[in-house]
Design an enzyme around this catalytic site. Structure first.
Site, mmCIF file in Angstrom:
data_model
loop_
_atom_site.group_PDB
_atom_site.id
_atom_site.type_symbol
_atom_site.label_atom_id
_atom_site.label_comp_id
_atom_site.label_asym_id
_atom_site.label_seq_id
_atom_site.Cartn_x
_atom_site.Cartn_y
_atom_site.Cartn_z
ATOM 1 N N LYS A 36 0.812 -1.219 0.101
ATOM 2 C CA LYS A 36 0.161 -0.079 -0.195
ATOM 3 C C LYS A 36 0.807 1.248 0.081
ATOM 4 C CE LYS A 36 -1.837 -1.134 3.977
ATOM 5 N NZ LYS A 36 -1.013 -2.244 4.239
ATOM 6 N N ARG A 60 -8.889 0.882 9.731
ATOM 7 C CA ARG A 60 -8.553 -0.416 10.214
ATOM 8 C C ARG A 60 -9.579 -1.174 10.983
ATOM 9 N NH1 ARG A 60 -3.026 0.400 9.169
ATOM 10 N NH2 ARG A 60 -1.962 -1.241 10.332
ATOM 11 N N ARG A 71 11.969 -5.616 4.657
ATOM 12 C CA ARG A 71 11.776 -4.440 4.495
ATOM 13 C C ARG A 71 12.896 -3.636 5.524
ATOM 14 N NH1 ARG A 71 6.070 -1.628 5.310
ATOM 15 N NH2 ARG A 71 6.252 -2.704 7.176
ATOM 16 N N ARG A 104 11.855 -1.761 10.776
ATOM 17 C CA ARG A 104 10.740 -1.318 11.610
ATOM 18 C C ARG A 104 10.704 -2.377 13.094
ATOM 19 N NH1 ARG A 104 5.723 0.422 8.115
ATOM 20 N NH2 ARG A 104 4.747 -0.889 9.709
ATOM 21 N N ARG A 150 0.352 -8.757 13.704
ATOM 22 C CA ARG A 150 -0.256 -7.747 12.768
ATOM 23 C C ARG A 150 -1.094 -8.624 11.822
ATOM 24 N NH1 ARG A 150 4.833 -5.225 10.639
ATOM 25 N NH2 ARG A 150 3.422 -3.848 9.258
#
Ligand code: AP5
Length: 218
Positions: free
Chosen positions: A14, A89, A123, A156, A167
């Site tokens: 996203k 969310r 990532r 992160r 998550r």
């Protein structure tokens, strides 16, 4: 006018797509995750309250997120349109958003979970300019260093495997029901978000350029 929501699990791409598309369309990219991470980095009261929830991979309480979202989309630069990345969310957030603004499209990014886990643990992000890389699919020119400003890249805290698992579970339980919420309102456009970022960008543009009212059955 583009008033668009990007809906999809963590790691669906996203942020990657919103960052490019917002530049192409000249509209703002509003990422509640980025707004919250800035508040954490600035050590504001909101940031201190959000930090523990984010590290653990849980949602930040609705009241905090709604406040920062409302402040951001009330700024003049959002009048020409916006991409909401990571908001809403859950159902209360979707209902609060409906009371603030109409939407033109909701794009659902569809990616199998095994691909998501790989993308997230690989990532890396620049702590200064927030540019997103991936050690496999989108590495920086020099290992571990941001192409834009030379800063050392970091992982992160919520991209560690344990938080990623939480998550994905939170997404399935709290966010996935929004697919039906938006489908039933004729706003949902699912896209296949696997393959290269360029291939996803082409599918995204096709979904955005479809005439209004031509909604995919999903
Ligand atoms: P947030 O920052 O919104 O995280 P997220 O929704 O979990 O999404 P991600 O940023 O992880 O993934 P993405 O889909 O943007 O993927 P990306 O493009 O980076 O939220 C973080 C936390 O903040 C939440 O857990 C929560 O605590 C809190 N929060 C935020 N909003 C909230 C809200 N509304 N309410 C309550 N709490 C909230 O891509 C991922 C990786 O894949 C990158 O390395 C990228 O380079 C790579 N990649 C992208 N596309 C491709 C491709 N096509 N092929 C291969 N690799 C790709």
């Amino acid at each position: 006018m583009y008033r668009v929501v990007f809906l999809g699990p963590p790691g669906a791409g996203k942020g990657t797509q919103a960052s490019t598309l917002s530049r192409q369309l000249g509209i703002v990219h509003v990422s509640t995750g980025d707004l919250l991470r800035s508040a954490v980095a600035a050590d504001t009261p909101l940031g201190r309250e959000a930090d523990g929830h984010m590290r653990a991979g849980r949602l930040v309480p609705d009241a905090l997120v709604l406040k920062i979202l409302h402040e951001r989309i009330s700024l003049p630069d959002a009048r020409a349109g916006f991409i909401l990345d990571g908001f809403p969310r859950n159902l209360p957030q979707a209902e609060a958003l409906a009371a603030i603004t109409p939407l033109d499209r909701v794009i659902s990014f569809e990616v199998p979970s095994r691909v998501l886990v790989d993308r997230l643990v690989d990532r890396r992000v620049c702590p200064r300019c927030a540019t997103v890389y991936n050690v496999r699919s989108h590495p920086p020119r020099n290992v571990g260093v941001c192409d834009r400003d030379g800063e050392s890249l970091v992982q992160r805290p919520d991209d560690r495997l344990e938080a990623v698992t939480t998550r994905l579970k939170v997404y399935a339980e709290q966010t996935a029901p929004l697919l039906e919420y938006y489908r039933s309102r004729g706003l949902l456009h699912p896209i296949d978000a696997t393959g290269s970022a360029e291939a996803v960008a082409r599918r995204l543009r096709a979904a955005l350029d479809k005439p209004e009212g031509s909604v995919d059955p999903g």
